[in-house]
Design an enzyme around this catalytic site. Structure first.
Site, PDB file in Angstrom:
ATOM      1  N   HIS A  93      -4.414   2.216   2.264  1.00  0.00           N
ATOM      2  CA  HIS A  93      -5.618   1.471   2.634  1.00  0.00           C
ATOM      3  C   HIS A  93      -5.250   0.275   3.499  1.00  0.00           C
ATOM      4  CE1 HIS A  93      -8.846  -1.656   1.619  1.00  0.00           C
ATOM      5  NE2 HIS A  93      -9.473  -0.725   2.319  1.00  0.00           N
ATOM      6  N   SER A  94      -5.918   0.109   4.640  1.00  0.00           N
ATOM      7  CA  SER A  94      -5.750  -1.060   5.489  1.00  0.00           C
ATOM      8  C   SER A  94      -4.289  -1.220   5.920  1.00  0.00           C
ATOM      9  CB  SER A  94      -6.284  -2.306   4.757  1.00  0.00           C
ATOM     10  OG  SER A  94      -6.424  -3.394   5.624  1.00  0.00           O
ATOM     11  N   PHE A  95      -3.656  -2.352   5.619  1.00  0.00           N
ATOM     12  CA  PHE A  95      -2.243  -2.534   5.924  1.00  0.00           C
ATOM     13  C   PHE A  95      -1.394  -1.425   5.299  1.00  0.00           C
ATOM     14  CE2 PHE A  95       1.831  -4.231   4.317  1.00  0.00           C
ATOM     15  CZ  PHE A  95       2.457  -4.572   5.514  1.00  0.00           C
TER      16      PHE A  95
ATOM     17  N   GLY B 276      -1.776   1.547   5.469  1.00  0.00           N
ATOM     18  CA  GLY B 276      -1.565   2.634   6.419  1.00  0.00           C
ATOM     19  C   GLY B 276      -0.214   2.535   7.098  1.00  0.00           C
TER      20      GLY B 276
ATOM     21  N   HIS C 192     -14.891  -2.751   3.326  1.00  0.00           N
ATOM     22  CA  HIS C 192     -13.434  -2.709   3.193  1.00  0.00           C
ATOM     23  C   HIS C 192     -12.959  -2.797   1.737  1.00  0.00           C
ATOM     24  CE1 HIS C 192      -9.680  -2.629   5.356  1.00  0.00           C
ATOM     25  NE2 HIS C 192      -9.206  -3.675   4.715  1.00  0.00           N
TER      26      HIS C 192
END
Length: 295
Positions: free
Chosen positions: A125-127, A129, A274
């Site tokens: 998720h988010s960072f 990735g 998010h």
């Protein structure tokens, strides 16, 4: 800007908060289920069809720790899946904020190899990735599929900060410079508008109590990703179209700006922002991960 949304997002209640209490439906799901305060009810009105049993490894993003996944993991486990939520360097109970991206990656790789996990769906998720991009380079034969949920998919030689808008990058650099330990702490107004924009004010305040300063260095490190882009590992992208953590203008954003870099990939779409839905609608998030990870 997203002309396809009207075609494929035919939710029976445009605002999920106005739905009759207890019901949630997605056109991408395999049925209806009861839910209350974000938790899957035991007496489902129509039980989901039997799901293929999967193993998930969930990797959180910035300004979060492994507890970010608690509710989603509980739903997945209630459906018979195995779920692991590794913590990585500089987060959770680790007091050391002087960490590198390589140290973060090593934390997850060590977790996987210590438990000898294999044939799992690796979700970032988010960072996170960027973390699963580097983890996949090191343990490719153990991974069944990579799933990026509103996550950075960096190009070879890029840093996370390279994907910020100029205004966002300048703001983060100022927050970094004002810290005493090279971290970035999100001010509440920024967190509220970018990360939890669909939450009520009360929900946003509750979630903000769990936010801690984020190590800045890994956000600005440029990553060598040549090995990642040579991998044949199947990939999926989960896109929540109300996610405002990155600008949604041309040249920015999650999908298609990030997702298209994966080459061939499965796309799973929903509403949501998010952070909020892991707390308020974990059953929905869990179902999207299943749809992204199943055969």
């Amino acid at each position: 800007m997203f002309p396809y949304l009207q075609e494929i997002h035919q939710f029976p209640y445009p605002d999920y908060r106005s739905m009759p209490r207890g019901y949630y439906y997605s056109p991408y799901s395999e049925g209806w289920w009861l839910w209350s305060d974000g938790a899957l009810e035991s007496d489902e009105i129509y039980r989901l069809p039997a799901q293929q049993q999967l193993t998930f490894v969930l990797v959180h993003g910035s300004w979060a720790d492994a507890h970010f996944w608690d509710d989603v993991a509980a739903v997945l486990r209630s459906r018979g899946h195995a779920v692991y939520t590794p913590e990585y360097a500089g987060h959770g109970k680790d007091p050391n904020k002087d960490v590198t991206h390589a140290m973060i990656t090593k934390s997850v790789v060590d977790f996987i190899t210590k438990l000898d996990l294999r044939n799992f769906v690796l979700v970032g998720h988010s960072f996170g990735g960027t973390v699963i991009q580097k983890v996949a380079e090191q343990v490719p034969d153990r991974i069944k599929r990579l799933v990026f949920w509103d996550a950075f998919v960096l190009k070879d030689g890029e840093s996370v900060a390279d994907e910020f808008s100029p205004q966002m990058r300048q703001g983060f650099e100022q927050l970094r410079a004002s810290s005493k330990d090279d971290t970035i702490m999100l001010p509440f107004p920024l967190f509220r508008d970018l990360f939890v924009n669909t939450a009520t004010l009360e929900e946003a305040k509750r979630m903000y109590t769990g936010i801690t300063p984020e190590p800045a260095k890994p956000l600005f490190e440029k990553l060598d990703l040549k090995a990642f882009y040579a991998l044949p590992t199947p990939k999926s992208y989960v896109y929540f179209y109300q996610d405002n953590a990155l600008p949604q203008g041309e040249g920015f954003g999650w999908h298609p700006h990030m997702s298209i870099r994966l080459g061939q990939f499965r796309l799973i779409v929903s509403d949501g922002d998010h952070f909020t839905d892991t707390r308020t609608r974990p059953a929905m998030v869990a179902q999207k991960f299943y749809e992204a990870g199943r055969d």
